[in-house]
Design a protein around this motif. Structure first.
Motif, PDB file in Angstrom:
ATOM      1  N   LYS A  38      11.649   6.249  -1.751  1.00  0.00           N
ATOM      2  CA  LYS A  38      10.613   6.863  -0.918  1.00  0.00           C
ATOM      3  C   LYS A  38       9.651   5.811  -0.380  1.00  0.00           C
ATOM      4  O   LYS A  38       9.110   5.951   0.720  1.00  0.00           O
ATOM      5  CB  LYS A  38       9.849   7.906  -1.728  1.00  0.00           C
ATOM      6  CG  LYS A  38      10.679   9.119  -2.128  1.00  0.00           C
ATOM      7  CD  LYS A  38       9.857  10.103  -2.942  1.00  0.00           C
ATOM      8  CE  LYS A  38      10.701  11.307  -3.360  1.00  0.00           C
ATOM      9  NZ  LYS A  38       9.918  12.279  -4.181  1.00  0.00           N
ATOM     10  N   LEU A  39       9.434   4.757  -1.168  1.00  0.00           N
ATOM     11  CA  LEU A  39       8.542   3.689  -0.735  1.00  0.00           C
ATOM     12  C   LEU A  39       9.065   2.998   0.516  1.00  0.00           C
ATOM     13  O   LEU A  39       8.290   2.519   1.348  1.00  0.00           O
ATOM     14  CB  LEU A  39       8.381   2.673  -1.875  1.00  0.00           C
ATOM     15  CG  LEU A  39       7.440   1.493  -1.652  1.00  0.00           C
ATOM     16  CD1 LEU A  39       6.001   1.980  -1.565  1.00  0.00           C
ATOM     17  CD2 LEU A  39       7.577   0.484  -2.789  1.00  0.00           C
ATOM     18  N   SER A  40      10.385   2.968   0.670  1.00  0.00           N
ATOM     19  CA  SER A  40      10.993   2.240   1.777  1.00  0.00           C
ATOM     20  C   SER A  40      10.859   2.962   3.111  1.00  0.00           C
ATOM     21  O   SER A  40      11.313   2.460   4.134  1.00  0.00           O
ATOM     22  CB  SER A  40      12.477   1.991   1.481  1.00  0.00           C
ATOM     23  OG  SER A  40      13.187   3.223   1.414  1.00  0.00           O
ATOM     24  N   ARG A  41      10.237   4.129   3.125  1.00  0.00           N
ATOM     25  CA  ARG A  41      10.060   4.848   4.388  1.00  0.00           C
ATOM     26  C   ARG A  41       9.008   4.188   5.276  1.00  0.00           C
ATOM     27  O   ARG A  41       8.954   4.445   6.475  1.00  0.00           O
ATOM     28  CB  ARG A  41       9.630   6.291   4.117  1.00  0.00           C
ATOM     29  CG  ARG A  41      10.634   7.126   3.333  1.00  0.00           C
ATOM     30  CD  ARG A  41      10.042   8.498   3.051  1.00  0.00           C
ATOM     31  NE  ARG A  41      10.939   9.327   2.246  1.00  0.00           N
ATOM     32  CZ  ARG A  41      10.611  10.534   1.783  1.00  0.00           C
ATOM     33  NH1 ARG A  41       9.411  11.040   2.062  1.00  0.00           N
ATOM     34  NH2 ARG A  41      11.465  11.227   1.056  1.00  0.00           N
ATOM     35  N   TYR A  42       8.156   3.364   4.698  1.00  0.00           N
ATOM     36  CA  TYR A  42       6.991   2.874   5.421  1.00  0.00           C
ATOM     37  C   TYR A  42       6.921   1.353   5.396  1.00  0.00           C
ATOM     38  O   TYR A  42       7.312   0.715   4.418  1.00  0.00           O
ATOM     39  CB  TYR A  42       5.704   3.438   4.795  1.00  0.00           C
ATOM     40  CG  TYR A  42       5.772   4.907   4.484  1.00  0.00           C
ATOM     41  CD1 TYR A  42       5.626   5.854   5.485  1.00  0.00           C
ATOM     42  CD2 TYR A  42       6.011   5.349   3.180  1.00  0.00           C
ATOM     43  CE1 TYR A  42       5.707   7.207   5.208  1.00  0.00           C
ATOM     44  CE2 TYR A  42       6.091   6.701   2.892  1.00  0.00           C
ATOM     45  CZ  TYR A  42       5.940   7.630   3.909  1.00  0.00           C
ATOM     46  OH  TYR A  42       6.030   8.962   3.630  1.00  0.00           O
ATOM     47  N   ASP A  43       6.399   0.768   6.465  1.00  0.00           N
ATOM     48  CA  ASP A  43       6.014  -0.636   6.437  1.00  0.00           C
ATOM     49  C   ASP A  43       4.776  -0.764   5.561  1.00  0.00           C
ATOM     50  O   ASP A  43       3.927   0.134   5.529  1.00  0.00           O
ATOM     51  CB  ASP A  43       5.704  -1.139   7.845  1.00  0.00           C
ATOM     52  CG  ASP A  43       6.948  -1.185   8.719  1.00  0.00           C
ATOM     53  OD1 ASP A  43       8.059  -1.157   8.155  1.00  0.00           O
ATOM     54  OD2 ASP A  43       6.801  -1.236   9.950  1.00  0.00           O
ATOM     55  N   LEU A  44       4.656  -1.890   4.866  1.00  0.00           N
ATOM     56  CA  LEU A  44       3.625  -2.000   3.841  1.00  0.00           C
ATOM     57  C   LEU A  44       2.903  -3.341   3.928  1.00  0.00           C
ATOM     58  O   LEU A  44       3.530  -4.400   4.027  1.00  0.00           O
ATOM     59  CB  LEU A  44       4.270  -1.851   2.458  1.00  0.00           C
ATOM     60  CG  LEU A  44       3.362  -1.552   1.266  1.00  0.00           C
ATOM     61  CD1 LEU A  44       2.568  -0.276   1.496  1.00  0.00           C
ATOM     62  CD2 LEU A  44       4.196  -1.424  -0.004  1.00  0.00           C
ATOM     63  N   LEU A  45       1.570  -3.275   3.898  1.00  0.00           N
ATOM     64  CA  LEU A  45       0.719  -4.455   3.805  1.00  0.00           C
ATOM     65  C   LEU A  45       0.001  -4.405   2.468  1.00  0.00           C
ATOM     66  O   LEU A  45      -0.676  -3.425   2.156  1.00  0.00           O
ATOM     67  CB  LEU A  45      -0.299  -4.489   4.949  1.00  0.00           C
ATOM     68  CG  LEU A  45      -1.384  -5.571   4.868  1.00  0.00           C
ATOM     69  CD1 LEU A  45      -0.763  -6.961   4.968  1.00  0.00           C
ATOM     70  CD2 LEU A  45      -2.435  -5.375   5.963  1.00  0.00           C
ATOM     71  N   LEU A  46       0.163  -5.448   1.656  1.00  0.00           N
ATOM     72  CA  LEU A  46      -0.449  -5.496   0.334  1.00  0.00           C
ATOM     73  C   LEU A  46      -1.375  -6.701   0.258  1.00  0.00           C
ATOM     74  O   LEU A  46      -1.094  -7.755   0.838  1.00  0.00           O
ATOM     75  CB  LEU A  46       0.614  -5.601  -0.766  1.00  0.00           C
ATOM     76  CG  LEU A  46       1.738  -4.570  -0.747  1.00  0.00           C
ATOM     77  CD1 LEU A  46       2.973  -5.160  -0.072  1.00  0.00           C
ATOM     78  CD2 LEU A  46       2.088  -4.113  -2.152  1.00  0.00           C
ATOM     79  N   GLY A  47      -2.479  -6.542  -0.481  1.00  0.00           N
ATOM     80  CA  GLY A  47      -3.410  -7.652  -0.565  1.00  0.00           C
ATOM     81  C   GLY A  47      -4.195  -7.685  -1.855  1.00  0.00           C
ATOM     82  O   GLY A  47      -4.379  -6.662  -2.519  1.00  0.00           O
ATOM     83  N   VAL A  48      -4.634  -8.878  -2.220  1.00  0.00           N
ATOM     84  CA  VAL A  48      -5.481  -9.075  -3.392  1.00  0.00           C
ATOM     85  C   VAL A  48      -6.603 -10.034  -3.017  1.00  0.00           C
ATOM     86  O   VAL A  48      -6.521 -10.757  -2.027  1.00  0.00           O
ATOM     87  CB  VAL A  48      -4.689  -9.650  -4.591  1.00  0.00           C
ATOM     88  CG1 VAL A  48      -3.675  -8.651  -5.094  1.00  0.00           C
ATOM     89  CG2 VAL A  48      -4.008 -10.959  -4.212  1.00  0.00           C
TER      90      VAL A  48
END
Length: 275
Positions: free
Chosen positions: A139-149
Protein backbone atom coordinates in the motif's frame (compact mmCIF):
# COMPACT_ATOMS: atom_id res chain seq x y z
CA UNK A 1 -16.56 14.67 -11.21
CA UNK A 2 -12.79 14.15 -11.36
CA UNK A 3 -12.63 14.19 -7.55
CA UNK A 4 -15.33 11.53 -7.31
CA UNK A 5 -13.46 9.30 -9.75
CA UNK A 6 -10.26 9.79 -7.75
CA UNK A 7 -11.99 8.76 -4.53
CA UNK A 8 -13.56 5.74 -6.17
CA UNK A 9 -10.23 4.48 -7.49
CA UNK A 10 -8.38 5.25 -4.27
CA UNK A 11 -5.96 7.78 -5.77
CA UNK A 12 -7.05 10.92 -3.94
CA UNK A 13 -3.43 11.37 -2.81
CA UNK A 14 -0.43 10.95 -5.10
CA UNK A 15 2.42 12.10 -2.86
CA UNK A 16 3.19 12.20 0.86
CA UNK A 17 5.76 13.84 3.14
CA UNK A 18 7.06 12.18 6.30
CA UNK A 19 8.96 14.58 8.56
CA UNK A 20 10.95 13.41 11.58
CA UNK A 21 9.68 9.87 11.80
CA UNK A 22 7.45 7.26 10.23
CA UNK A 23 5.06 4.51 11.27
CA UNK A 24 8.15 2.36 11.87
CA UNK A 25 9.34 4.63 14.69
CA UNK A 26 9.15 2.87 18.08
CA UNK A 27 7.02 5.71 19.50
CA UNK A 28 4.53 5.73 16.59
CA UNK A 29 2.12 3.22 18.16
CA UNK A 30 0.69 2.98 21.66
CA UNK A 31 2.04 -0.17 23.28
CA UNK A 32 -0.65 -0.73 25.94
CA UNK A 33 -3.70 1.16 24.67
CA UNK A 34 -6.23 -0.75 26.78
CA UNK A 35 -4.48 0.28 30.02
CA UNK A 36 -4.49 3.96 29.07
CA UNK A 37 -8.06 3.71 27.76
CA UNK A 38 -9.18 2.42 31.16
CA UNK A 39 -7.58 5.42 32.87
CA UNK A 40 -9.33 7.80 30.48
CA UNK A 41 -12.65 6.01 31.02
CA UNK A 42 -12.41 6.29 34.80
CA UNK A 43 -11.50 9.98 34.57
CA UNK A 44 -14.45 10.62 32.22
CA UNK A 45 -16.84 8.70 34.51
CA UNK A 46 -17.28 5.87 32.00
CA UNK A 47 -16.94 2.39 33.42
CA UNK A 48 -14.02 0.54 31.79
CA UNK A 49 -16.00 -2.67 32.37
CA UNK A 50 -18.61 -1.67 29.80
CA UNK A 51 -18.78 -3.63 26.54
CA UNK A 52 -16.52 -2.15 23.91
CA UNK A 53 -19.29 -0.50 21.87
CA UNK A 54 -20.92 1.05 24.96
CA UNK A 55 -17.58 2.32 26.27
CA UNK A 56 -16.84 4.00 22.93
CA UNK A 57 -20.29 5.60 22.93
CA UNK A 58 -19.77 6.95 26.44
CA UNK A 59 -16.33 8.37 25.63
CA UNK A 60 -17.52 9.96 22.39
CA UNK A 61 -20.15 11.90 24.32
CA UNK A 62 -17.51 13.51 26.56
CA UNK A 63 -15.81 16.84 25.72
CA UNK A 64 -12.38 16.40 24.20
CA UNK A 65 -10.94 18.72 26.86
CA UNK A 66 -12.06 16.27 29.55
CA UNK A 67 -10.44 13.33 27.76
CA UNK A 68 -7.14 15.16 27.28
CA UNK A 69 -7.06 16.28 30.92
CA UNK A 70 -6.77 12.68 32.13
CA UNK A 71 -3.82 12.31 34.54
CA UNK A 72 -1.95 9.41 32.96
CA UNK A 73 -0.25 7.10 35.46
CA UNK A 74 2.92 5.17 34.73
CA UNK A 75 3.43 6.44 31.21
CA UNK A 76 6.72 4.96 29.98
CA UNK A 77 9.46 7.29 28.87
CA UNK A 78 10.09 7.52 25.13
CA UNK A 79 6.45 6.56 24.50
CA UNK A 80 3.01 8.15 24.45
CA UNK A 81 -0.33 7.44 26.07
CA UNK A 82 -2.41 8.97 23.27
CA UNK A 83 -1.99 7.97 19.64
CA UNK A 84 -2.64 5.24 17.07
CA UNK A 85 -2.95 1.64 18.17
CA UNK A 86 -3.46 -1.69 16.45
CA UNK A 87 -7.18 -1.96 17.13
CA UNK A 88 -8.25 -4.06 14.16
CA UNK A 89 -10.28 -1.13 12.83
CA UNK A 90 -8.20 1.98 12.20
CA UNK A 91 -5.04 -0.12 11.93
CA UNK A 92 -5.89 -3.59 10.70
CA UNK A 93 -3.80 -6.60 11.58
CA UNK A 94 -4.74 -8.33 8.36
CA UNK A 95 -6.10 -11.29 10.32
CA UNK A 96 -9.70 -12.18 11.23
CA UNK A 97 -10.89 -11.36 14.77
CA UNK A 98 -10.62 -14.08 17.38
CA UNK A 99 -8.20 -16.97 17.41
CA UNK A 100 -4.81 -16.30 18.90
CA UNK A 101 -4.48 -12.81 17.52
CA UNK A 102 -3.34 -10.82 20.53
CA UNK A 103 -3.92 -7.46 18.88
CA UNK A 104 -7.59 -8.12 18.25
CA UNK A 105 -8.16 -9.84 21.57
CA UNK A 106 -7.08 -6.78 23.50
CA UNK A 107 -9.87 -4.74 21.93
CA UNK A 108 -12.49 -7.29 21.00
CA UNK A 109 -15.07 -7.25 23.79
CA UNK A 110 -16.57 -10.50 22.48
CA UNK A 111 -13.32 -12.41 22.71
CA UNK A 112 -12.48 -14.33 25.87
CA UNK A 113 -9.49 -16.08 24.34
CA UNK A 114 -6.13 -15.34 25.87
CA UNK A 115 -2.96 -16.61 24.20
CA UNK A 116 -1.13 -19.19 26.25
CA UNK A 117 2.25 -17.59 25.59
CA UNK A 118 1.63 -13.98 24.59
CA UNK A 119 4.52 -12.28 22.90
CA UNK A 120 5.73 -9.12 24.68
CA UNK A 121 3.81 -6.18 23.27
CA UNK A 122 6.48 -3.57 22.78
CA UNK A 123 6.98 -1.27 19.82
CA UNK A 124 9.35 -3.55 17.94
CA UNK A 125 7.06 -6.58 18.26
CA UNK A 126 4.03 -4.65 17.01
CA UNK A 127 5.94 -3.20 14.08
CA UNK A 128 7.28 -6.58 13.00
CA UNK A 129 3.93 -8.37 13.35
CA UNK A 130 1.70 -5.76 11.75
CA UNK A 131 3.31 -2.92 9.84
CA UNK A 132 6.01 -4.91 8.04
CA UNK A 133 3.62 -7.32 6.33
CA UNK A 134 3.88 -7.40 2.55
CA UNK A 135 0.27 -6.29 2.16
CA UNK A 136 0.97 -3.14 4.18
CA UNK A 137 4.21 -2.36 2.37
CA UNK A 138 2.47 -2.74 -0.99
CA UNK A 139 0.00 0.00 0.00
CA UNK A 140 2.93 2.31 0.68
CA UNK A 141 4.04 1.96 -2.94
CA UNK A 142 0.92 3.75 -4.20
CA UNK A 143 2.45 7.14 -3.48
CA UNK A 144 5.63 9.08 -4.15
CA UNK A 145 7.30 9.80 -0.83
CA UNK A 146 9.52 12.54 0.59
CA UNK A 147 11.12 11.72 3.94
CA UNK A 148 13.21 13.98 6.13
CA UNK A 149 15.00 14.31 9.44
CA UNK A 150 16.67 17.15 11.33
CA UNK A 151 20.11 17.22 12.91
CA UNK A 152 19.06 16.88 16.56
CA UNK A 153 15.76 15.01 16.54
CA UNK A 154 15.90 13.77 20.15
CA UNK A 155 16.65 17.21 21.57
CA UNK A 156 13.70 17.15 23.97
CA UNK A 157 14.95 14.01 25.70
CA UNK A 158 17.24 16.35 27.66
CA UNK A 159 16.47 19.03 30.20
CA UNK A 160 17.92 22.53 30.18
CA UNK A 161 20.82 21.62 32.44
CA UNK A 162 21.75 18.67 30.21
CA UNK A 163 21.77 20.90 27.14
CA UNK A 164 23.83 23.64 28.76
CA UNK A 165 26.41 21.65 30.71
CA UNK A 166 26.30 18.18 29.17
CA UNK A 167 25.82 14.88 31.00
CA UNK A 168 28.03 12.41 32.80
CA UNK A 169 28.43 8.76 31.85
CA UNK A 170 26.03 7.54 34.56
CA UNK A 171 23.32 9.90 33.30
CA UNK A 172 23.86 8.60 29.77
CA UNK A 173 23.58 5.01 30.98
CA UNK A 174 20.31 5.80 32.77
CA UNK A 175 18.79 7.45 29.69
CA UNK A 176 19.82 4.70 27.29
CA UNK A 177 18.88 1.92 29.71
CA UNK A 178 15.38 3.37 30.03
CA UNK A 179 15.05 3.65 26.26
CA UNK A 180 16.18 0.06 25.69
CA UNK A 181 13.93 -1.33 28.43
CA UNK A 182 10.85 0.46 27.06
CA UNK A 183 11.55 -0.43 23.43
CA UNK A 184 12.87 -3.99 23.34
CA UNK A 185 12.09 -7.27 25.09
CA UNK A 186 15.12 -9.49 24.60
CA UNK A 187 18.91 -9.15 24.93
CA UNK A 188 18.59 -5.81 26.70
CA UNK A 189 22.09 -5.83 28.18
CA UNK A 190 23.66 -6.66 24.83
CA UNK A 191 21.68 -3.92 23.05
CA UNK A 192 22.65 -1.34 25.67
CA UNK A 193 26.32 -2.31 25.53
CA UNK A 194 26.30 -2.12 21.73
CA UNK A 195 24.74 1.36 21.73
CA UNK A 196 27.26 2.70 24.24
CA UNK A 197 30.14 1.16 22.30
CA UNK A 198 29.01 2.44 18.90
CA UNK A 199 28.19 5.94 20.13
CA UNK A 200 31.35 6.60 22.13
CA UNK A 201 34.35 8.30 20.58
CA UNK A 202 37.06 6.05 21.96
CA UNK A 203 39.80 8.19 20.43
CA UNK A 204 39.19 10.84 23.06
CA UNK A 205 41.28 10.15 26.18
CA UNK A 206 38.74 11.98 28.35
CA UNK A 207 34.97 11.88 27.85
CA UNK A 208 33.75 15.45 28.34
CA UNK A 209 30.10 15.89 29.46
CA UNK A 210 29.32 17.89 26.31
CA UNK A 211 30.65 15.09 24.11
CA UNK A 212 28.70 12.48 26.06
CA UNK A 213 25.55 14.56 25.61
CA UNK A 214 26.10 14.86 21.87
CA UNK A 215 26.77 11.13 21.49
CA UNK A 216 23.66 10.26 23.49
CA UNK A 217 21.61 12.71 21.44
CA UNK A 218 22.88 11.10 18.27
CA UNK A 219 22.08 7.59 19.51
CA UNK A 220 18.51 8.49 20.48
CA UNK A 221 17.96 10.45 17.27
CA UNK A 222 19.16 7.55 15.15
CA UNK A 223 17.09 4.93 16.99
CA UNK A 224 13.85 6.90 17.21
CA UNK A 225 13.87 8.89 13.98
CA UNK A 226 16.69 8.35 11.49
CA UNK A 227 16.72 4.54 11.30
CA UNK A 228 12.90 4.24 10.93
CA UNK A 229 12.90 6.91 8.22
CA UNK A 230 15.73 5.22 6.32
CA UNK A 231 14.03 1.83 6.70
CA UNK A 232 10.79 3.29 5.33
CA UNK A 233 12.68 4.83 2.42
CA UNK A 234 14.32 1.48 1.66
CA UNK A 235 10.98 -0.34 1.68
CA UNK A 236 9.36 2.33 -0.45
CA UNK A 237 12.14 2.55 -3.03
CA UNK A 238 12.17 -1.24 -3.37
CA UNK A 239 8.65 -0.94 -4.78
CA UNK A 240 10.04 1.23 -7.61
CA UNK A 241 8.36 4.46 -6.58
CA UNK A 242 9.93 7.91 -6.40
CA UNK A 243 11.59 8.20 -2.98
CA UNK A 244 13.33 11.33 -1.69
CA UNK A 245 15.26 11.86 1.54
CA UNK A 246 16.56 15.08 3.09
CA UNK A 247 18.49 16.06 6.23
CA UNK A 248 17.68 19.51 7.61
CA UNK A 249 20.89 20.80 9.17
CA UNK A 250 20.32 24.54 9.51
CA UNK A 251 20.01 26.38 12.79
CA UNK A 252 19.81 30.14 13.16
CA UNK A 253 22.08 31.89 15.62
CA UNK A 254 19.13 33.46 17.42
CA UNK A 255 16.74 30.50 17.21
CA UNK A 256 14.41 29.21 19.91
CA UNK A 257 16.82 26.49 21.02
CA UNK A 258 20.47 26.64 22.12
CA UNK A 259 23.13 25.53 19.70
CA UNK A 260 23.90 21.83 19.95
CA UNK A 261 27.58 21.45 19.17
CA UNK A 262 27.55 18.14 17.37
CA UNK A 263 30.27 18.01 14.75
CA UNK A 264 29.34 14.49 13.68
CA UNK A 265 26.48 13.98 11.23
CA UNK A 266 23.55 11.67 11.77
CA UNK A 267 24.23 8.14 10.58
CA UNK A 268 23.15 8.69 6.98
CA UNK A 269 25.61 7.44 4.43
CA UNK A 270 25.77 9.12 1.04
CA UNK A 271 24.43 6.00 -0.61
CA UNK A 272 21.34 6.07 1.60
CA UNK A 273 20.72 9.75 0.91
CA UNK A 274 21.14 9.20 -2.82
CA UNK A 275 18.58 6.39 -2.71
Amino acid sequence: MALNRAIETGVLFHRAILMSGSALSPWALIQEPSRFAAQVAIHANCSPELPHAHLLKCLREKPVELLLSTPILHQPEFAFAFGPSVDGVVIDTGEPPGGDNLHYNEFDSNSNIKPSNPEPQNAITILNNVLLRKSVISKLSRYDLLLGVAKAEAYFAFNGEDVQYGIEADRRSKILRTFVRNTYSYHLSEILATIVNEYTDWERPVQHPINIRDETLEALSDAQYVAPVVHTADLHSAEHRNSYLYVFDYQTKFGDYPQVSNSRCLCLRKAEVAA
